[in-house]
Design an enzyme around this catalytic site. Sequence first.
Site, PDB file in Angstrom:
ATOM      1  N   SER A   1      32.869 -84.644  48.448  1.00 54.77           N
ATOM      2  CA  SER A   1      31.796 -83.773  48.924  1.00 54.77           C
ATOM      3  C   SER A   1      30.489 -84.139  48.204  1.00 54.77           C
ATOM      4  CB  SER A   1      32.189 -82.309  48.717  1.00 54.77           C
ATOM      5  OG  SER A   1      31.276 -81.440  49.340  1.00 54.77           O
TER       6      SER A   1
ATOM      7  N   GLU B   1      35.130 -81.862  59.613  1.00 56.07           N
ATOM      8  CA  GLU B   1      34.250 -81.635  58.469  1.00 56.07           C
ATOM      9  C   GLU B   1      33.359 -80.402  58.633  1.00 56.07           C
ATOM     10  OE1 GLU B   1      34.185 -83.006  55.653  1.00 56.07           O
ATOM     11  OE2 GLU B   1      34.921 -85.052  55.769  1.00 56.07           O
TER      12      GLU B   1
ATOM     13  N   HIS C   1      36.870 -79.742  55.740  1.00 58.60           N
ATOM     14  CA  HIS C   1      36.195 -80.418  54.639  1.00 58.60           C
ATOM     15  C   HIS C   1      36.920 -80.113  53.333  1.00 58.60           C
ATOM     16  CE1 HIS C   1      32.719 -82.027  52.441  1.00 58.60           C
ATOM     17  NE2 HIS C   1      32.800 -80.981  51.651  1.00 58.60           N
TER      18      HIS C   1
END
Length: 549
Positions: free
Chosen positions: A229, A358, A468
């Site tokens: 991330s 995501e 995500h």
Amino acid sequence: MFFQLLVALVFSAVLAVAAPAASTAKLDDATITGKSVGSVQQFLGIPFAQPPVGDLRFRLPQPIPTYNQSFSATAFGPGCPQQKFVLPVLEGLPQVIVDDLFNRVYSAVFPSSEGCLTINVVKPASATLSSKLPVLVWIYGGGFEFGGTSMYDGTGIVARSIDIGSPVIFVSMNYRRLTGFGFLASKEVREAGIGNLGLQDQRQALRWVQKYIAAFGGDPTKVTIWGESAGAVSVSLHMLTNGGDTEGLFRAGVMQSGAPVPVGDIENGQIYYDSIVADTGCSGSADTLQCLRTVPYDTLKMAIDNTPSIFAYQSLHLAWPPRADGVFLTDHPQRLVQQGKIARVPFITGELCNCDDEGTLFSLSSLNVTTEGEFKDYFKNTFLPGTTDAQVDQLATLYPDDITQGSPFDTGILNAVTPQFKRIAAVQGDGALQAPRRLFLENTSGKQDIWVYLSKRFKILPLVGSLHASDLINSFFLGQELQDYIIRFTVKLDPSGTGLLDFKWPKYTTGNPNQLIFLDGLIPQVVGKDTYRQPQMDFLTQLSLQVPI
């Protein structure tokens, strides 16, 4: 990200029951005492820079000249200040109650402090000064708003590396990330040369590794930087800074769910800087930046908490991302990519290692968007302000009002919590994460070794699918296949094993866009092509170049 926090809480609690034994290492004139856990030794909470407090607040990290006093290194240092959580979905009094409870619990489990620049080293107990083991440096994620090293104990990774005959040393560092503390943005910040302090902290930690990792049996010439991330974004930006010159700080990168972000100039954060200045009473100061250095911590943090978080309505149109500051980033990251100012080192990537869905996690804050008109208004005026009516119309055409084509992808009519949720999730995931990854690949293919993957696991999760950060389970916490790939890549710059039964992960090029796909079910890995939604990615790339955050 909320999902990964829950996993981290459980994982940290399990590791806490291990019985420690003493271990030592020598740094300059100091002896530091760590602890042993089975075949692994931990050295935790080592200061790598002077605490950024007082007049050092909002200044570049200052190195520690020398260690001359012995100290204990048996516990993680506090995390850096972080954004107050405002969780999506709930509204009114229930949200206030849940947010307050979550923030209290989180702060108790993962304490934070402004004096937070510490580094951790986890090594095989058998490593000696002459071992020269490869080094895996972890940069945690959290939207540049929250997170800390105590959430990610590298003991399991080092133990696994020993088990598979490829021992590595694991390093992690805290860095200033809470929006304004680490990524203050304005014309004043540019003039002072203090943009992207969180990235500058990471860079200083990498310099510390070069100077001291040999004391733990590590080889400073064999460093791989790895992040997820915001940590993956950080890895990509370390590949872009300094004209692509690594300064010998690392030789490879691993990026999970993050790429050179579509952001613009540091002045784009002026509105948030001005808000903090006003809320702290610094508006009347001739030098607002210096005034902010003198503001009490609680007052400053409250002002920063009042700015939009990653779970606010504007979501991935972040208030405080890294931005072009003229020092760490001399231009917009995507422009630097196009200019080829990229470190030519091998890397693993997907988003730059990605998950299929995501955008789902970040679309829970826009559930009030339910019609075609509201969809267009959201992207024109909130998520991508500056777009034209024609551009928004084209976006709506490329991402049609058809829930079977939205994210979570390949779930048909399921997960459509609102008529526009899956559509918004598809655009957000592709625009902020997937399209930047494709642009990066286009400008690195054929110039360095690349491996790409896609995680389609956890599709059964309601609403969010392969959300995500779900690939962290496959790489960090549970030691599945991706963890072994990353360990082998750190050691020999090739993720594939050499055994007859080892799955072979082919390299990526734009001419042959191989992609390793992780699946649920009886066949856990297959090789496919990274060509999905190409027209959509191309359009979003061009759009983000015109209207960066």
